[in-house]
Design a protein around this motif. Sequence first.
Motif, PDB file in Angstrom:
ATOM      1  N   SER A 290     -42.001 -20.496  21.459  1.00 22.11           N
ATOM      2  CA  SER A 290     -40.926 -20.762  20.495  1.00 22.11           C
ATOM      3  C   SER A 290     -40.361 -22.166  20.662  1.00 22.11           C
ATOM      4  CB  SER A 290     -39.805 -19.729  20.652  1.00 22.11           C
ATOM      5  OG  SER A 290     -40.272 -18.432  20.357  1.00 22.11           O
ATOM      6  N   GLY A 291     -40.438 -22.700  21.867  1.00 21.68           N
ATOM      7  CA  GLY A 291     -39.924 -24.045  22.090  1.00 21.68           C
ATOM      8  C   GLY A 291     -40.631 -25.094  21.248  1.00 21.68           C
ATOM      9  N   PHE A 292     -41.919 -24.888  20.957  1.00 23.24           N
ATOM     10  CA  PHE A 292     -42.645 -25.848  20.131  1.00 23.24           C
ATOM     11  C   PHE A 292     -42.122 -25.861  18.697  1.00 23.24           C
ATOM     12  CE2 PHE A 292     -45.646 -24.799  23.545  1.00 23.24           C
ATOM     13  CZ  PHE A 292     -45.958 -26.075  24.000  1.00 23.24           C
ATOM     14  N   ALA A 293     -41.737 -24.685  18.185  1.00 23.54           N
ATOM     15  CA  ALA A 293     -41.175 -24.630  16.833  1.00 23.54           C
ATOM     16  C   ALA A 293     -39.857 -25.383  16.769  1.00 23.54           C
ATOM     17  CB  ALA A 293     -40.984 -23.174  16.397  1.00 23.54           C
ATOM     18  N   GLY A 294     -38.991 -25.159  17.769  1.00 21.75           N
ATOM     19  CA  GLY A 294     -37.718 -25.862  17.800  1.00 21.75           C
ATOM     20  C   GLY A 294     -37.898 -27.361  17.945  1.00 21.75           C
ATOM     21  N   TYR A 295     -38.822 -27.761  18.795  1.00 17.68           N
ATOM     22  CA  TYR A 295     -39.056 -29.189  19.016  1.00 17.68           C
ATOM     23  C   TYR A 295     -39.555 -29.872  17.743  1.00 17.68           C
ATOM     24  CZ  TYR A 295     -41.055 -33.492  20.864  1.00 17.68           C
ATOM     25  OH  TYR A 295     -41.364 -34.814  21.083  1.00 17.68           O
ATOM     26  N   SER A 296     -40.569 -29.286  17.084  1.00 14.65           N
ATOM     27  CA  SER A 296     -41.142 -29.908  15.893  1.00 14.65           C
ATOM     28  C   SER A 296     -40.133 -29.973  14.756  1.00 14.65           C
ATOM     29  CB  SER A 296     -42.390 -29.133  15.444  1.00 14.65           C
ATOM     30  OG  SER A 296     -43.387 -29.154  16.448  1.00 14.65           O
ATOM     31  N   ALA A 297     -39.394 -28.858  14.542  1.00 15.99           N
ATOM     32  CA  ALA A 297     -38.424 -28.838  13.450  1.00 15.99           C
ATOM     33  C   ALA A 297     -37.320 -29.868  13.670  1.00 15.99           C
ATOM     34  CB  ALA A 297     -37.835 -27.434  13.304  1.00 15.99           C
TER      35      ALA A 297
ATOM     36  N   VAL B 202     -29.140 -37.555  10.955  1.00 13.22           N
ATOM     37  CA  VAL B 202     -28.625 -37.228  12.287  1.00 13.22           C
ATOM     38  C   VAL B 202     -28.047 -35.822  12.324  1.00 13.22           C
ATOM     39  CG1 VAL B 202     -26.967 -37.907  14.061  1.00 13.22           C
ATOM     40  CG2 VAL B 202     -28.165 -39.658  12.728  1.00 13.22           C
ATOM     41  N   ASN B 203     -27.450 -35.392  11.226  1.00 12.90           N
ATOM     42  CA  ASN B 203     -26.745 -34.116  11.196  1.00 12.90           C
ATOM     43  C   ASN B 203     -27.622 -33.020  10.599  1.00 12.90           C
ATOM     44  OD1 ASN B 203     -24.370 -35.425  12.143  1.00 12.90           O
ATOM     45  ND2 ASN B 203     -23.909 -36.094  10.046  1.00 12.90           N
ATOM     46  N   GLY B 204     -27.315 -31.785  11.021  1.00 13.67           N
ATOM     47  CA  GLY B 204     -27.943 -30.622  10.405  1.00 13.67           C
ATOM     48  C   GLY B 204     -29.252 -30.181  11.012  1.00 13.67           C
ATOM     49  N   TRP B 205     -29.661 -30.768  12.144  1.00 14.18           N
ATOM     50  CA  TRP B 205     -30.930 -30.342  12.746  1.00 14.18           C
ATOM     51  C   TRP B 205     -30.874 -28.909  13.242  1.00 14.18           C
ATOM     52  CZ3 TRP B 205     -31.016 -28.802  17.832  1.00 14.18           C
ATOM     53  CH2 TRP B 205     -29.907 -29.141  18.613  1.00 14.18           C
ATOM     54  N   GLU B 206     -29.675 -28.421  13.546  1.00 15.09           N
ATOM     55  CA  GLU B 206     -29.543 -27.035  14.004  1.00 15.09           C
ATOM     56  C   GLU B 206     -30.003 -26.043  12.928  1.00 15.09           C
ATOM     57  OE1 GLU B 206     -27.097 -29.192  13.811  1.00 15.09           O
ATOM     58  OE2 GLU B 206     -26.236 -29.557  15.817  1.00 15.09           O
ATOM     59  N   ARG B 207     -29.751 -26.397  11.666  1.00 12.23           N
ATOM     60  CA  ARG B 207     -30.165 -25.522  10.571  1.00 12.23           C
ATOM     61  C   ARG B 207     -31.695 -25.414  10.508  1.00 12.23           C
ATOM     62  NH1 ARG B 207     -28.654 -23.388   5.652  1.00 12.23           N
ATOM     63  NH2 ARG B 207     -30.162 -23.625   3.953  1.00 12.23           N
ATOM     64  N   SER B 208     -32.369 -26.528  10.681  1.00 15.89           N
ATOM     65  CA  SER B 208     -33.838 -26.507  10.681  1.00 15.89           C
ATOM     66  C   SER B 208     -34.374 -25.654  11.817  1.00 15.89           C
ATOM     67  CB  SER B 208     -34.385 -27.938  10.787  1.00 15.89           C
ATOM     68  OG  SER B 208     -34.065 -28.690   9.641  1.00 15.89           O
TER      69      SER B 208
ATOM     70  N   LEU C 121     -35.579 -20.474  24.313  1.00 16.30           N
ATOM     71  CA  LEU C 121     -36.613 -21.514  24.305  1.00 16.30           C
ATOM     72  C   LEU C 121     -36.639 -22.259  22.983  1.00 16.30           C
ATOM     73  CD1 LEU C 121     -39.549 -19.688  26.136  1.00 16.30           C
ATOM     74  CD2 LEU C 121     -38.098 -21.507  27.023  1.00 16.30           C
ATOM     75  N   LEU C 122     -36.367 -21.572  21.880  1.00 18.93           N
ATOM     76  CA  LEU C 122     -36.289 -22.227  20.584  1.00 18.93           C
ATOM     77  C   LEU C 122     -35.169 -23.266  20.575  1.00 18.93           C
ATOM     78  CD1 LEU C 122     -37.202 -22.202  17.504  1.00 18.93           C
ATOM     79  CD2 LEU C 122     -35.284 -20.617  17.169  1.00 18.93           C
ATOM     80  N   ALA C 123     -33.985 -22.867  21.071  1.00 12.67           N
ATOM     81  CA  ALA C 123     -32.852 -23.792  21.118  1.00 12.67           C
ATOM     82  C   ALA C 123     -33.132 -24.954  22.069  1.00 12.67           C
ATOM     83  CB  ALA C 123     -31.589 -23.045  21.544  1.00 12.67           C
ATOM     84  N   PHE C 124     -33.744 -24.663  23.204  1.00 16.69           N
ATOM     85  CA  PHE C 124     -34.069 -25.715  24.157  1.00 16.69           C
ATOM     86  C   PHE C 124     -35.052 -26.722  23.548  1.00 16.69           C
ATOM     87  CE2 PHE C 124     -36.857 -27.284  27.592  1.00 16.69           C
ATOM     88  CZ  PHE C 124     -35.908 -27.951  28.357  1.00 16.69           C
ATOM     89  N   GLY C 125     -36.073 -26.223  22.862  1.00 17.69           N
ATOM     90  CA  GLY C 125     -37.013 -27.123  22.201  1.00 17.69           C
ATOM     91  C   GLY C 125     -36.347 -27.949  21.124  1.00 17.69           C
ATOM     92  N   GLY C 126     -35.385 -27.345  20.400  1.00 19.88           N
ATOM     93  CA  GLY C 126     -34.661 -28.090  19.384  1.00 19.88           C
ATOM     94  C   GLY C 126     -33.850 -29.239  19.968  1.00 19.88           C
ATOM     95  N   VAL C 127     -33.186 -28.977  21.087  1.00 17.44           N
ATOM     96  CA  VAL C 127     -32.397 -30.027  21.736  1.00 17.44           C
ATOM     97  C   VAL C 127     -33.300 -31.167  22.204  1.00 17.44           C
ATOM     98  CG1 VAL C 127     -30.922 -30.547  23.716  1.00 17.44           C
ATOM     99  CG2 VAL C 127     -30.552 -28.452  22.396  1.00 17.44           C
ATOM    100  N   ILE C 128     -34.416 -30.820  22.840  1.00 17.50           N
ATOM    101  CA  ILE C 128     -35.349 -31.849  23.314  1.00 17.50           C
ATOM    102  C   ILE C 128     -35.921 -32.644  22.145  1.00 17.50           C
ATOM    103  CG2 ILE C 128     -37.517 -32.253  24.530  1.00 17.50           C
ATOM    104  CD1 ILE C 128     -35.201 -31.452  26.322  1.00 17.50           C
ATOM    105  N   GLY C 129     -36.303 -31.944  21.072  1.00 20.67           N
ATOM    106  CA  GLY C 129     -36.869 -32.632  19.917  1.00 20.67           C
ATOM    107  C   GLY C 129     -35.879 -33.577  19.259  1.00 20.67           C
ATOM    108  N   TYR C 130     -34.608 -33.185  19.201  1.00 20.32           N
ATOM    109  CA  TYR C 130     -33.601 -34.031  18.568  1.00 20.32           C
ATOM    110  C   TYR C 130     -33.300 -35.259  19.431  1.00 20.32           C
ATOM    111  CZ  TYR C 130     -29.096 -35.568  16.755  1.00 20.32           C
ATOM    112  OH  TYR C 130     -28.064 -36.324  16.262  1.00 20.32           O
ATOM    113  N   ARG C 131     -33.197 -35.053  20.736  1.00 16.68           N
ATOM    114  CA  ARG C 131     -32.843 -36.167  21.615  1.00 16.68           C
ATOM    115  C   ARG C 131     -33.965 -37.181  21.740  1.00 16.68           C
ATOM    116  NH1 ARG C 131     -29.188 -33.815  26.664  1.00 16.68           N
ATOM    117  NH2 ARG C 131     -27.493 -33.000  25.352  1.00 16.68           N
ATOM    118  N   PHE C 132     -35.190 -36.750  21.647  1.00 23.12           N
ATOM    119  CA  PHE C 132     -36.325 -37.666  21.798  1.00 23.12           C
ATOM    120  C   PHE C 132     -37.013 -37.917  20.456  1.00 23.12           C
ATOM    121  CE2 PHE C 132     -35.722 -35.803  25.981  1.00 23.12           C
ATOM    122  CZ  PHE C 132     -35.806 -36.904  26.811  1.00 23.12           C
ATOM    123  N   ARG C 133     -36.259 -37.831  19.377  1.00 17.83           N
ATOM    124  CA  ARG C 133     -36.815 -38.060  18.044  1.00 17.83           C
ATOM    125  C   ARG C 133     -37.158 -39.537  17.871  1.00 17.83           C
ATOM    126  NH1 ARG C 133     -31.414 -38.044  17.943  1.00 17.83           N
ATOM    127  NH2 ARG C 133     -30.301 -39.601  16.685  1.00 17.83           N
ATOM    128  N   SER C 134     -38.055 -39.793  16.955  1.00 15.85           N
ATOM    129  CA  SER C 134     -38.400 -41.178  16.585  1.00 15.85           C
ATOM    130  C   SER C 134     -38.033 -41.376  15.124  1.00 15.85           C
ATOM    131  CB  SER C 134     -39.891 -41.447  16.796  1.00 15.85           C
ATOM    132  OG  SER C 134     -40.661 -40.560  16.033  1.00 15.85           O
TER     133      SER C 134
END
Length: 602
Positions: A350-357, A366-372, A423-436
């Motif tokens: 599930s972490g991969f889904a959160g990270y990619s989204a 910048v805003n609203g990534w939690e919804r994705s 794990l979904l939430a953790f992947g989302g946080v990592i994906g947002y912080r290391f976004r390009s």
Amino acid sequence: MVSASASMSMAKAHNLVLFLILCTTLQFSSSSVAASPSLSDHRFNVGDLIPFFVNKVGPFNNPSETYEYYDLPFCHPDPLIRKKESLGEVLNGDRLMNALYVFKFRENRIDEPLCQKKFTYDEVENFKHAISRDFYFQFYLDDLPFWGFIGKLEEERLTSDGGGPKYYLFTHIQFDVLYNENRVVQVNAFGDPNRALDITKDEDIDVRFTYSVIWNATRMHFENRMDRYLRASLLPVYRQVHWFSFINSIAIIFLLMVLLAILYMRHLKSDMKKYSNSNEEDKEVGWKSIHGDVFKHPPHSSLLFAIVGMGTQLLILLCVLWFLAFIGTLYPYNRGGLLNWLVLLYAVSSGFAGYSAASFHGQFTVNGWERSVGLAGILYSGPVFVAASILNIIAISYRTSTALPLGSIIVILALFVFLAIPLLAFGGVIGYRFRSEIQPPSSSKRYPREIQKLAWYRRTLFQMFIGGLVPFSAIVLQLHQVYASMWGYKIYTLPSILFVTFVTAVLIIALVNIGLTYIQLSVEDHEWWWRSVLCGGSTAIFMFGYCIYFYVRSNMNGFLQLLFFLGYNACICYAFFLIFGAISFRVSLLFVRHIYHNVKRE
């Protein structure tokens, strides 16, 4: 003080997640070891008692309609002991229990009495109904599955007295067991037609059940005892089908690569050359004129990026399953092994889904990534949960063995709540912080360019038809083999061929969607985001249509089987829609970036 308590709470939650992962992994691995003949000893001395279990019964034409063995009034031991099963076995509908049959290593038993029982009128009717629907039974001896029929039906046209169909119950079963040295290698069961009891009359009847066990030596090695279940898929006719499907896929890929090479060399290169040598007015023509719109924030972006995230997770899950099959962890008739790994890997990945989204969302705003991330969490599990709940209620009403008990439901919900969601939430946080951040070659316009009315063959529905039909035509033969394995009794044992077929399908989807994206941009239609997802995922729509065709051509029947067939296939095809849609989106994004960055350099 508040921060300290919050830190302690997070630490407890973290420890709880780690504990759950550890317990689940140990349970799944232990059940896998217990069911795996290659990891257990399975050695016996003469006279040793061999583990034997009865499992289930059901109509031969309906693989999803199975019942516990003792739902039919067979003789049963007292007490009745259920074998402890893994989550995958429960999901598969396995309900193993002890029996009165006795198997001792290399000890023959001839006409061994099993029990004497008087069947009432209602019990006889149950057997007649089961025989009329070609009910089979499934047993396990030393973790080897084998099957047999409970009786036979003679149609009215075959009977000599013309008094209607006759129902015969097999009261004697002969077990032929093959062994090599001190190990069991093969077992078969046959109902003796010469000892079949006529139960056509509507009356109480006394029945005496017997069985025989015949042991014979064989040269087959213990390590190859599962090979008999593979032979149906390795016959020459199936090999020809596999190779024909493979050659067909390669031919389609080659033709598409040639067409795309022509497209790139003759059109794209020509367009770029004209663009660099033309004046400003001529530059505002074709796909070059919408350079300020193609990278504009897509509509319904949260849902779009959730689809990409969930498709990425399911793609990774699928690749891990293939890896497990290649190394031998998953093999035919590993009871519940595939479903065990499916449930566990879905939660862990599930972490991969959160990270990619989150990473895709963060490229645009910048805003609203939690919804994705939240949509990614429910995009697949939500519909599957609804479908599974409906099917489970129907299975309970029919009292089939595929109905999930409350304990299994709680385990699945616990895995989702305490493992998948964190794990979904953790992947989302990592994906947002290391976004390009996305870097378009030119700034996006404030107001998008108006899209002119397009011809019918340039619209979304027709492009979806082309984008789905071409890849489907390359995989349809393999798809038939997969459906025959899922909804029949043929065992699909060629994961390498299936993997190659999937790779070819992905390549075809990528090549087709590059061409469709170019055609769309060339008519100054800049809304390519969603169309790339729909055109890539449309292959799954063709897959679902073919499954309906498969059902119509099969011998499956009944409301229960129809709902299970449509429900399971809808969930599977929906998963492939997300996978293919995510792949198509990523490929189209790379293509669009490539051509417009080349324009910028020019």
